[in-house]
Motif scaffolding. Structure first.
Motif, PDB file in Angstrom:
ATOM      1  N   MET A   1       0.849  -1.278  -0.211  1.00  0.00           N
ATOM      2  CA  MET A   1      -0.168  -0.287   0.199  1.00  0.00           C
ATOM      3  C   MET A   1       0.906   1.222  -0.241  1.00  0.00           C
ATOM      4  O   MET A   1       0.832   2.372  -0.282  1.00  0.00           O
ATOM      5  N   ASP A   2       2.159   1.076   0.809  1.00  0.00           N
ATOM      6  CA  ASP A   2       2.933   2.027   0.594  1.00  0.00           C
ATOM      7  C   ASP A   2       3.112   2.826  -0.895  1.00  0.00           C
ATOM      8  O   ASP A   2       3.439   3.716  -0.773  1.00  0.00           O
TER       9      ASP A   2
ATOM     10  N   ILE B   1       0.052   4.532  -2.772  1.00  0.00           N
ATOM     11  CA  ILE B   1      -0.539   5.230  -2.124  1.00  0.00           C
ATOM     12  C   ILE B   1      -1.320   7.469  -2.132  1.00  0.00           C
ATOM     13  O   ILE B   1      -1.769   7.670  -2.388  1.00  0.00           O
TER      14      ILE B   1
ATOM     15  N   MET C   1      -3.740   3.756   7.385  1.00  0.00           N
ATOM     16  CA  MET C   1      -3.411   3.943   6.892  1.00  0.00           C
ATOM     17  C   MET C   1      -4.414   5.575   5.704  1.00  0.00           C
ATOM     18  O   MET C   1      -4.023   6.238   5.696  1.00  0.00           O
ATOM     19  N   LEU C   2      -5.119   3.945   5.240  1.00  0.00           N
ATOM     20  CA  LEU C   2      -5.656   4.819   4.346  1.00  0.00           C
ATOM     21  C   LEU C   2      -6.896   5.801   5.181  1.00  0.00           C
ATOM     22  O   LEU C   2      -6.937   6.526   4.507  1.00  0.00           O
TER      23      LEU C   2
END
Length: 279
Positions: A121-122, A125, A214-215
């Motif tokens: 995901m990093d 993003i 994170m999201l």
């Protein structure tokens, strides 16, 4: 006699090590629960490791008044339920043709699925943020739902395909001879035999979605749309020195995932082992 004594000593050492490991594992959780039942004065006077003199259960009712946890819980439930439902549906529809059907490019499609497992995901993003912004989805519930569906699909297809490949193909051939369609084969034959991996997949997806930090942090700025992990972080910054309230909020936040794992732990282990061995 010597062998019996040696075996007894080894077993005793194993049990002692296991008990010490278990105590070290659960002690942080017990400390948080103990802290949630104290007052700030008790912590300052007796220290954080002392047991509470009186169990202050009112901390658990007070947390709903001083924090916006009803809204955070509602948002987390909505996101988790929608993500799990779409992931299960799309994973079944994706794993079935990869397991049983023959078509051109099947190997390439499966490689694309495997490639999706390697994308963190990093890495995506920033493009994800820009795409959602251009579509007007920032600060909406869909900014949390759509990316998590996409990120969970590769593993879900991989897991279900591994299990489906071990189901006898003759069952499907017999059903096709009797006039059954592929949709009926999937619903009436395959799905009832997928109970262990489906339960594992539901629990993994739900817990991962519930704990995603994170999201919501990056894509949501509206407090009314925050999920529980982000709400807990916001609550910690607001009540920095009120340790009992922070501990109470942590217990309330962690309780659903802990209960889910305790209830479905056998299904999780069996589903993962089955999926691993099928491949």
């Amino acid at each position: 006699m010597t062998m019996t004594r040696s075996l007894l000593i080894r077993r005793t050492l194993v049990y002692v090590i296991m008990i010490c490991t278990a105590l070290l594992t659960i002690s942080p959780f017990l400390l948080v629960i103990s802290t949630s039942l104290k007052t700030t004065n008790e912590i300052n006077i007796d220290g954080p490791l002392a047991l509470p003199h009186i169990f202050h259960w009112d901390n658990y009712s007070r947390i709903w008044d001083v924090g916006n946890f009803v809204t955070y819980y509602k948002n987390s439930v909505i996101v988790a339920v929608v993500v799990v439902a779409f992931v299960i549906l799309l994973a079944l529809l994706g794993a079935y043709p990869l397991a049983y059907m023959k078509f051109k490019g099947k190997g390439i499609f499966f490689l694309i699925v495997l490639w999706g497992l390697t994308v963190p995901m990093d890495l995506i993003i920033i493009p994800l943020f820009n795409n959602l912004k251009s579509m007007g989805l920032l600060n909406t519930i869909w900014a949390l739902i759509l990316p998590q569906i996409a990120m969970n699909i590769p593993f879900s297809i991989f897991l279900l395909r591994g299990f489906m490949r071990d189901i006898p193909y003759a069952l499907l051939e017999s059903a096709r001879i009797d006039g059954s369609t592929e949709v009926k084969n999937l619903y009436y034959i395959i799905m009832p035999m997928l109970y262990p991996p489906l339960v594992s997949l539901i629990v993994f997806t739900a817990i991962g979605t519930w704990n995603n930090f994170m999201l919501p942090t990056i894509l949501i700025q509206n407090d009314q749309l925050r999920t529980l992990p982000v709400g807990l972080n916001y609550f910690q910054t607001k009540f920095t020195m009120d340790y009992p309230m922070i501990a109470t909020a942590a217990v309330v936040s962690a309780l659903p995932t802990a209960l889910a794992y305790i209830v479905f732990q056998r299904n999780i282990l069996s589903g993962v082992m089955v999926g691993a061995l099928k491949e």
